[in-house]
Design a protein around this motif. Structure first.
Motif, mmCIF file in Angstrom:
data_model
loop_
_atom_site.group_PDB
_atom_site.id
_atom_site.type_symbol
_atom_site.label_atom_id
_atom_site.label_comp_id
_atom_site.label_asym_id
_atom_site.label_seq_id
_atom_site.Cartn_x
_atom_site.Cartn_y
_atom_site.Cartn_z
ATOM 1 N N PRO A 131 -71.028 70.854 55.432
ATOM 2 C CA PRO A 131 -70.749 69.427 55.569
ATOM 3 C C PRO A 131 -71.584 68.737 56.655
ATOM 4 O O PRO A 131 -71.796 67.526 56.596
ATOM 5 N N VAL A 132 -72.067 69.483 57.638
ATOM 6 C CA VAL A 132 -72.902 68.870 58.679
ATOM 7 C C VAL A 132 -74.240 68.446 58.072
ATOM 8 O O VAL A 132 -74.727 67.330 58.299
ATOM 9 N N THR A 133 -74.837 69.324 57.274
ATOM 10 C CA THR A 133 -76.068 68.960 56.572
ATOM 11 C C THR A 133 -75.790 67.829 55.595
ATOM 12 O O THR A 133 -76.589 66.898 55.467
ATOM 13 N N GLN A 134 -74.675 67.886 54.906
ATOM 14 C CA GLN A 134 -74.315 66.808 53.992
ATOM 15 C C GLN A 134 -74.278 65.467 54.724
ATOM 16 O O GLN A 134 -74.801 64.469 54.234
ATOM 17 N N ASP A 135 -73.703 65.448 55.914
ATOM 18 C CA ASP A 135 -73.627 64.216 56.692
ATOM 19 C C ASP A 135 -75.022 63.701 57.042
ATOM 20 O O ASP A 135 -75.284 62.497 56.942
ATOM 21 N N LEU A 136 -75.912 64.587 57.408
ATOM 22 C CA LEU A 136 -77.296 64.200 57.695
ATOM 23 C C LEU A 136 -77.936 63.572 56.457
ATOM 24 O O LEU A 136 -78.590 62.531 56.541
ATOM 25 N N LEU A 137 -77.737 64.194 55.309
ATOM 26 C CA LEU A 137 -78.315 63.684 54.066
ATOM 27 C C LEU A 137 -77.711 62.340 53.667
ATOM 28 O O LEU A 137 -78.408 61.484 53.118
ATOM 29 N N ILE A 138 -76.438 62.137 53.969
ATOM 30 C CA ILE A 138 -75.797 60.853 53.682
ATOM 31 C C ILE A 138 -76.447 59.746 54.505
ATOM 32 O O ILE A 138 -76.779 58.676 53.980
ATOM 33 N N GLY A 139 -76.651 59.980 55.786
ATOM 34 C CA GLY A 139 -77.294 58.983 56.638
ATOM 35 C C GLY A 139 -78.712 58.673 56.198
ATOM 36 O O GLY A 139 -79.131 57.507 56.171
ATOM 37 N N LEU A 140 -79.435 59.704 55.829
ATOM 38 C CA LEU A 140 -80.802 59.541 55.336
ATOM 39 C C LEU A 140 -80.809 58.722 54.045
ATOM 40 O O LEU A 140 -81.634 57.819 53.871
ATOM 41 N N THR A 141 -79.894 59.022 53.156
ATOM 42 C CA THR A 141 -79.808 58.295 51.884
ATOM 43 C C THR A 141 -79.543 56.817 52.122
ATOM 44 O O THR A 141 -80.164 55.956 51.485
ATOM 45 N N ALA A 142 -78.662 56.508 53.049
ATOM 46 C CA ALA A 142 -78.381 55.104 53.361
ATOM 47 C C ALA A 142 -79.643 54.386 53.833
ATOM 48 O O ALA A 142 -79.912 53.254 53.413
ATOM 49 N N GLU A 143 -80.439 55.031 54.669
ATOM 50 C CA GLU A 143 -81.673 54.416 55.156
ATOM 51 C C GLU A 143 -82.674 54.208 54.018
ATOM 52 O O GLU A 143 -83.289 53.144 53.906
ATOM 53 N N LEU A 144 -82.843 55.207 53.170
ATOM 54 C CA LEU A 144 -83.802 55.063 52.067
ATOM 55 C C LEU A 144 -83.325 54.032 51.050
ATOM 56 O O LEU A 144 -84.144 53.307 50.470
ATOM 57 N N GLU A 145 -82.014 53.944 50.834
ATOM 58 C CA GLU A 145 -81.493 52.917 49.931
ATOM 59 C C GLU A 145 -81.762 51.520 50.491
ATOM 60 O O GLU A 145 -82.080 50.601 49.738
ATOM 61 N N LYS A 146 -81.654 51.355 51.797
ATOM 62 C CA LYS A 146 -81.973 50.066 52.417
ATOM 63 C C LYS A 146 -83.453 49.740 52.214
ATOM 64 O O LYS A 146 -83.802 48.615 51.833
ATOM 65 N N GLN A 147 -84.318 50.719 52.418
ATOM 66 C CA GLN A 147 -85.753 50.498 52.229
ATOM 67 C C GLN A 147 -86.071 50.160 50.771
ATOM 68 O O GLN A 147 -86.869 49.274 50.483
ATOM 69 N N ARG A 148 -85.417 50.851 49.853
ATOM 70 C CA ARG A 148 -85.654 50.580 48.428
ATOM 71 C C ARG A 148 -85.216 49.164 48.074
ATOM 72 O O ARG A 148 -85.918 48.448 47.354
ATOM 73 N N TRP A 149 -84.068 48.747 48.559
ATOM 74 C CA TRP A 149 -83.569 47.390 48.325
ATOM 75 C C TRP A 149 -84.600 46.369 48.806
ATOM 76 O O TRP A 149 -84.903 45.409 48.102
ATOM 77 N N MET A 150 -85.141 46.580 49.983
ATOM 78 C CA MET A 150 -86.109 45.627 50.530
ATOM 79 C C MET A 150 -87.376 45.556 49.684
ATOM 80 O O MET A 150 -87.937 44.474 49.490
ATOM 81 N N PHE A 151 -87.801 46.685 49.157
ATOM 82 C CA PHE A 151 -88.982 46.663 48.281
ATOM 83 C C PHE A 151 -88.660 46.029 46.939
ATOM 84 O O PHE A 151 -89.446 45.236 46.421
ATOM 85 N N GLU A 152 -87.532 46.351 46.355
ATOM 86 C CA GLU A 152 -87.179 45.765 45.065
ATOM 87 C C GLU A 152 -87.029 44.257 45.184
ATOM 88 O O GLU A 152 -87.380 43.524 44.254
ATOM 89 N N ALA A 153 -86.534 43.774 46.312
ATOM 90 C CA ALA A 153 -86.398 42.320 46.506
ATOM 91 C C ALA A 153 -87.749 41.625 46.544
ATOM 92 O O ALA A 153 -87.854 40.458 46.184
#
Length: 160
Positions: A131-153
């Motif tokens: 679950p510790v690695t999972q938490d790291l991956l969750i935070g990373l996913t949130a950042e990449l989703e934000k970046q993707r949103w900004m590019f799609e916009a």
């Protein structure tokens, strides 16, 4: 040679290693895609996209380091060698030469989307084993989703 011992049992260790190594490859590849596009983007939105690409590259490089260090802390040697990245990397990337701003936005959003899809699979895979690695991956996913949103916009509907 001193070897870092993993606190994880073997089945959990392998799942976690696969998730972290795959993420490391994707992140290092994303940073290369971002820099390639950064150097070659042209068009009316050059400056904003050029700067936005720096954000993606910085996030990818920072998280790559965090992911690699997480692997090392678990006794899982990370592999970021150029030949490893070249042979394992499968995200969509830009063509060579000058790239129109619309094309850069499309390609980067697509690469981010593919990476995000893989991260979501890894989040599910690591829920029980680490679950510790999972938490790291969750935070990373949130950042990449934000970046993707900004590019799609950037390529949203015109004239509205």
């Amino acid at each position: 040679m001193t070897v870092v011992r993993s606190p994880l049992p073997e089945p959990a260790r392998q799942v976690t290693h696969d998730a972290l190594q795959g993420t490391l490859v994707d992140l290092l590849g994303l940073s290369l895609i971002g820099k390639q596009a950064h150097w070659n983007v042209v068009g009316p939105r050059f400056r904003s996209i050029h700067l936005q690409l720096d954000e993606v590259v910085a996030a990818a490089r920072s998280y790559a380091d965090t992911v690699a260090e997480r692997a090392a802390a678990l006794g899982l040697p990370p592999d970021g060698r150029p030949e490893t990245i070249a042979s394992a990397f499968t995200l969509p990337g830009p063509k060579d030469g000058w790239l129109r701003d619309e094309e850069v936005v499309r390609v980067v959003a697509e690469a981010l989307g593919t990476a995000i899809g893989r991260l979501r699979e890894r989040i599910t895979a690591t829920a029980e084993p680490d679950p510790v690695t999972q938490d790291l991956l969750i935070g990373l996913t949130a950042e990449l989703e934000k970046q993707r949103w900004m590019f799609e916009a950037e390529n949203g509907p015109r004239g509205h």
